[in-house]
Structures are given as C-alpha cells and as structure tokens.
Scaffold this active site. Structure first.
Site, mmCIF file in Angstrom:
data_model
loop_
_atom_site.group_PDB
_atom_site.id
_atom_site.type_symbol
_atom_site.label_atom_id
_atom_site.label_comp_id
_atom_site.label_asym_id
_atom_site.label_seq_id
_atom_site.Cartn_x
_atom_site.Cartn_y
_atom_site.Cartn_z
ATOM 1 N N HIS A 149 10.735 5.420 -2.528
ATOM 2 C CA HIS A 149 12.209 5.894 -2.688
ATOM 3 C C HIS A 149 12.930 4.289 -2.318
ATOM 4 C CE1 HIS A 149 11.611 9.964 -3.659
ATOM 5 N NE2 HIS A 149 10.861 10.091 -2.595
ATOM 6 N N GLN A 181 0.879 -1.004 0.106
ATOM 7 C CA GLN A 181 -0.042 0.042 -0.014
ATOM 8 C C GLN A 181 0.952 1.182 -0.061
ATOM 9 O OE1 GLN A 181 -2.927 1.397 0.397
ATOM 10 N NE2 GLN A 181 -2.230 3.265 1.053
ATOM 11 N N THR A 182 0.876 2.227 -0.810
ATOM 12 C CA THR A 182 1.347 3.515 -0.896
ATOM 13 C C THR A 182 0.552 4.709 -1.385
ATOM 14 O OG1 THR A 182 3.194 4.559 -1.406
ATOM 15 C CG2 THR A 182 2.429 2.909 -3.184
ATOM 16 N N ARG A 183 0.955 5.812 -1.027
ATOM 17 C CA ARG A 183 0.325 7.002 -1.471
ATOM 18 C C ARG A 183 1.409 8.036 -1.837
ATOM 19 N NH1 ARG A 183 -1.176 6.991 3.965
ATOM 20 N NH2 ARG A 183 -0.810 9.311 4.745
ATOM 21 N N GLY A 191 3.987 -1.082 7.587
ATOM 22 C CA GLY A 191 5.082 -0.495 8.105
ATOM 23 C C GLY A 191 4.721 0.017 9.634
ATOM 24 N N ARG A 192 5.778 1.218 9.926
ATOM 25 C CA ARG A 192 5.554 1.621 11.014
ATOM 26 C C ARG A 192 4.137 2.860 10.867
ATOM 27 N NH1 ARG A 192 10.412 3.069 14.229
ATOM 28 N NH2 ARG A 192 9.815 5.363 14.468
ATOM 29 N N ASP A 193 3.539 3.042 11.963
ATOM 30 C CA ASP A 193 2.386 4.164 11.735
ATOM 31 C C ASP A 193 1.688 4.047 10.500
ATOM 32 O OD1 ASP A 193 1.213 6.167 13.012
ATOM 33 O OD2 ASP A 193 2.222 7.839 12.025
ATOM 34 N N HIS A 194 1.302 2.932 10.013
ATOM 35 C CA HIS A 194 0.532 2.410 8.847
ATOM 36 C C HIS A 194 -0.806 3.379 9.054
ATOM 37 C CE1 HIS A 194 -0.319 0.112 5.410
ATOM 38 N NE2 HIS A 194 -1.685 0.283 5.584
ATOM 39 N N ALA A 195 -1.111 4.100 7.878
ATOM 40 C CA ALA A 195 -2.450 4.994 7.523
ATOM 41 C C ALA A 195 -2.621 5.827 8.975
ATOM 42 C CB ALA A 195 -3.418 3.997 7.436
ATOM 43 N N HIS A 250 11.432 2.186 0.734
ATOM 44 C CA HIS A 250 10.354 1.437 0.505
ATOM 45 C C HIS A 250 10.549 0.374 -0.556
ATOM 46 C CE1 HIS A 250 7.446 4.612 2.475
ATOM 47 N NE2 HIS A 250 7.845 3.767 3.281
#
Lengths: 365, 365
Positions: free
Chosen positions: A173, A167-169, A261-265, A176
C-alpha cells in the site's frame, strides 16, 4: 545398507525444501549444506558460524530417517520432484531449547517459529548438498524467479551500483510504496523481493500478491529503477535474528541496502518495536556486506499533504490517515476502495476482485 | 620590524574571514592554519594533504602584506573585529593556474571561483592560526550559530546516531523538503545547515532565508528530529571538489550523512550534472568519515499524488509540477503564492513580504 540398490531417500517438508532451495541457489551463501552440531551451537550462541562468518539462524535438517555418516540421501520436494542429495557428515541432536532461547528469544510454544522447531524435533542430519533441480512454485512466482546469480547479472546489466531490497509478504500500500521510494531516492535500483516460502495461515494467495506488485510496477514505479524477484525463504518470525538473515539473503542476491522497518519479521509481542533495527548496532556492516536502512511506520498526513513518519511529520495523529488491517479487509470485502492516500486504486481493485472470487469459490464449494 | 611596537596587522576580506572562522571553530579539521606550498600542490593534484588526509580545495591566505617567516600577524575581520593571529611559516607563490585546472576544472575567468583566486593573486602566507574571537554575522545567523563542538554535543544530547546534513543557500521549497525528509527517514536527525558566507550577488537576504527555514521547522519538520545551524563557509562554485569540502565540513560538525544533489555547488555548465556525485566513487567513504546520499531533481507529480524524482516516478513530464526560478520570482513579486505542491504557503508568504519590502526600500531610496 549403503549399496546403490537400497538408496536412502527423504521427502522434504515445504519448510525444508525452502532451505534446500536457498542452499542450492546461493541465497544462503556461504552455506553449502545443513549445519552440524558445532555450527548449530555457535550460531545460536554467537550468531556466527564456527569458521567466523555472521550467521543468525541455524539451517538444519531435522528428520528421523535412519542413516549413517557417509550415507548419501536422495532428497525430493513435497510434490515428489527430485531435488538432489545430501552426503551425511554428522547425525546429532540439536539443543532445541537453546535455539528457542537464543535465536527466538522465547521458549513460548505459541511462538510460531519455536512451535515449528519443536515440531521438527532435535535429531538432525548435517552435510553438504548437491542440487539437480529447484523446487516448483506457483506460476505467479516462477514468472519472476531469479537466482542470486541472475539478479546480480540483471543489476550489472542495468548499471545499478546501489540496490535496495524490500522484503514483504503482503500487498504494497502507499505506506510501503513511500518507504521503498524514499530508499530508492538514494539508490540506483529497488529490488522488490517478496518472501514466497511458508508463512502463517490466512495470507494473501500468491497470484493476488504478485499482481498487486505488478500493477504498481506498471503504474507507479519507474521500470528503469525497479525490479521484482522472489525469495523462496520461509518465515521463522524470529524478529531481530531474522532481519539479519533477510539482509544476508539479499546481499547474496546482489543488493547493497536492505529496508528494515518496525518489528521486522516479528510476531505478537515477542520483540520490541526496534529490536530488529538495534541488532545491527553490534554488527560490522562492512563485514555483513549490506547496509540496513531503518524505517519508521509511515502514513499519509493531511497537513503535510504527503507521506511521512513520526520522524518527518510534526502533526498530531488526527491529521494522519490510519486504517487498521481489519478495517481495510472489511472495506475490500464490501467491494469498497480505501482512500487513495492509503492504497492505489489499482491495488485495491485487485484485492476487491480477489475477495469476491474467494466468496464465490466458498459459495460454489 | 618584528618588535612588539610595530606589530604586523592584516584586515581579512570577507572570504578570508570565512576561512579563518572554519579554521578557528574546527569546521576545517584537521587543518589548523593556512596551507603551505607543498600542501597546495598536493591538494590541487591529489586531493590530499601531504600528510595523507583527503582535502579537496586549498585553504590559503593570499596577501601582499610585507612580512617574513616567523612573523606574527594580527588578523582582523572586515569590520575591524580582532580575530587572532597567524604565525608565518612560509611565504610562497601558489600556482593559481594549477589550482584553476585541478580544483575548478576550468581556467575560464567567467567562473566565479576561478575569478576569485585570480583576483586574490598568487602570493600566500602559510602558517597556523591562534583565534581569540570569531567573525560577527547577522543576528538571524547568530541566533542559530553553533560551533562543531556545540552541534556534536546537541546531537549527543538528543541521542542521534545517524545525522544527515543538508547544505543550502536558498529557501527550502517542497522539492528540497522532500529530499531532506527522504534522507531523514533513514536517519535519526536532520541538520539543516545553510551556508552563510559569501555567495553570488542577488541571493536572498540572511534574515529572509533563515525565517523561511524557521517557519518550516515550526510547521512541517518534527522538532525532535530536525536542527538548524549555519555554516560560515563561502561558496567556491567548485562543483565536485566543493561537494567533498561540504561533506568534510559537515563531518566535522558531527553529521554522518550528507545530501549531494544534482550539480551540487556547480555554476553555469562547468560541471556535468552528476560530477559532484561521481567524485565520491573514488573516495573511501570510511576514510572520509561521512556517507554521501545522492539525490535527483525532485518534484510534485499529479499522478503519483506525491513528491518523486526521475527514479521513483514513472509519469511523463506533463504530470509534474515545474516552475522555473524566474516564474517563481515573478509570482512572488506579484504577491502571488506558487501552488502549495511547489512551496509551503508559509514560506511563500515570507518571500512575498520580503519582495514587497525590497520594493518599498527601493522606492524610499
């Protein structure tokens, strides 16, 4: 009322159209429509539908449209495109504050998700939907569009059994890229699955983002093991609950693993760094149907001569390449590439060009 | 016969002592002794004990010692150390050819595992064991020795929930460092668990191997996330079946994940490159109790500027750093370090010194 001549019609907001799309294309399975009052309460309080399945965030249709139970409402996208219809099974006031407290874990209106549900209001229509069409998207997104049925077919065609979704927005880099590749090492395929619904202001334009992914796929990912799709979902910034929703959506697209990941969403300081990972501790993964893979913040380490994280690299912070988001933006706006250990040159060039064009447009205007 | 004055005694071979040790320390749980004829058949044919548990390689005690059912045999290590005793429950001839065909998938005597069981012979004693002591090992191994109970306690003390085990019988160069770290990224801890029982001739000495691991732990692994233990198991070179055994042993040591590379525990061309991964397709992982993580061959890629595999790197072979085992040995014997993208300088130095000492000893002798 109710006769064919006086058909009820509702133009959905962009956020509502996003929900419609995932209900319609199977991304929100097992949901087949907007939730009613009992499901709303059950999801808020127990993270489950009344019939038992895990569901983390209520999918509701808040509107002031006058109607009655049994009415059929024609639904259209913000651009007027006819999408389908809703058969109203219930009209109810959701408990917005309960939703804020339980789903968002805060009642602070500064929280963009909480602000959004307060703005939508309490009155909701529940009912199953029938879809004739899906909302339109930028061409950059449409060229990579797949429904869950289509992505599943693609995975099967390629013989992938273990597929990890990312998942990405944002542009990808090297940090990721590294974690997608670490996950891919134990899978058969990687599904890069950017969220293309509404996010916060100031995000990078669709086409720029997609070209950043595509240039990586052309140069640094193996075509036999990586696919790019798009997730029409919107952001709730609900942290842990949204991590679960993101996982469920990717399960529906046919993925078996999901990167968290850390602090996802997350947004601001509303959630602890690992809350979106810990929430899975209380979930039966075989029931969920997709395995979360938990990652730390990753970076290039000069002493390791490679990428790593606080788990895999023992060296002090001075050995790590760190650039703040602000610093990266400054560099790119000045037409300078960040170090190639931070970002692939090809990605940096796309972003430099995008900032230059933005400047130009601003000057033109 | 059978009276206290004429106690039966058997000095185990090194390979038998290795089995005794894993039976005694819990590494072979749920086994509590040497298998009988029915279990032997069941393991060979079905990869399961007669009572149902998955078990891939028969653990048997082949000996010509004259004895009867009910006898108690005192067991000692090759160096004479008293280890414990066996209560004989059955004396039987195992079907060595069945074992070769089913477990080793070959009846070729060139296969070291098949050669070993033929040399041991068919006559076996079955029965449960009682342990007073464990076999001795080199100091280099003993300083890292943990029983399964001890490693489990260490993991708990550190708060590790997801622990990935890495089986090895060689120094760790960057390719293996990379895959252990990729696996660690999704876990809390890495358990480097070299096999220290009998392997093939020409392997690297215990102390050298252990110092190679230790220098990596001191310089390139994070002490909070990596532990080093030893597995007293011997090699069977049974490929797929042995990959399952290796996984079960690590489950017993408290690990949740297990790295399975290409041609795991293979030898020569007896097994297909991915046979040791595919065997897990037919195993219920929740029944097995440990999740295998499958990896490809990995390498440094000059274009990626990082480590990767055929799954994660799209670049041609010319971009990959490849050194054959022979080439590496040549370099080290000449006192030259391989490129640092291949091997950490500290590891290379230990191996260079070891080859120099070997040379010296050879000259002295």
């Amino acid at each position: 009322m109710g006769s064919a001549e006086t058909a009820l019609a509702l133009t959905l907001t962009a956020r509502q159209a996003s929900d419609f799309e995932l209900l319609a294309n199977g991304g929100f399975a097992p949901l087949g429509g907007y939730l009613g009052s009992e499901d709303h309460q059950s999801v808020c309080k127990n993270m489950r539908l009344t019939r038992g399945e895990i569901w983390p965030i209520p999918i509701t249709l808040a509107t002031d449209l006058e109607c009655s139970v049994g009415d059929v409402i024609e639904l259209s996208a913000p651009n007027g495109k006819q999408l389908g219809r809703l058969t109203v099974s219930e009209i109810f006031d959701r408990d917005v504050e309960l939703e804020a407290e339980q789903v968002y874990r805060t009642t602070d209106s500064e929280h963009p998700g909480v602000a959004a549900i307060r703005e939508e209001g309490a009155r909701c229509l529940a009912g199953s939907i029938e879809a004739d069409a899906l909302p339109d998207h930028d061409e950059a997104f449409m060229r990579r569009y797949q429904t869950p049925a289509e992505s599943k077919a693609s995975f099967e065609e390629r013989g992938w059994k273990r597929i990890v979704a990312f998942q990405t927005r944002n542009p990808i880099h090297r940090a990721h890229e590294y974690l997608t590749k670490a996950a891919l090492e134990i899978c058969d395929g990687l599904y890069i699955h950017p969220l293309i619904g509404e996010t916060k202001k100031g995000d990078i334009p669709a086409d720029v983002r997609m070209r950043c992914y595509e240039v990586l796929m052309d140069n640094y990912y193996h075509p036999d093991h990586v696919m790019l799709g798009v997730n029409p979902g919107k952001m709730h910034y609900a942290g842990p609950r949204e991590a679960v929703l993101h996982a469920i959506i990717r399960r529906n697209y046919g993925c078996t693993h999901f990167i968290v990941g850390r602090d996802h969403a997350g947004v601001g300081d509303y959630y602890g760094t690992y809350d979106a990972q810990r929430i899975f501790d209380d979930i039966d993964i075989s029931e969920l149907g997709i395995t979360p893979l938990f990652f730390e913040h990753t970076f290039w380490c000069h002493e390791c001569e490679g990428m790593g994280s606080a788990k895999t690299c023992p060296h002090p912070q001075e050995s790590h390449l760190f650039l703040s988001g602000t610093k990266v933006r400054e560099l790119l706006e000045a037409g300078e590439k960040p170090p190639h250990e931070f970002s692939r040159d090809e990605v940096a060039q796309i972003l430099i060009d995008a900032y230059a064009n933005e400047e130009e447009s601003a000057t033109d205007g």
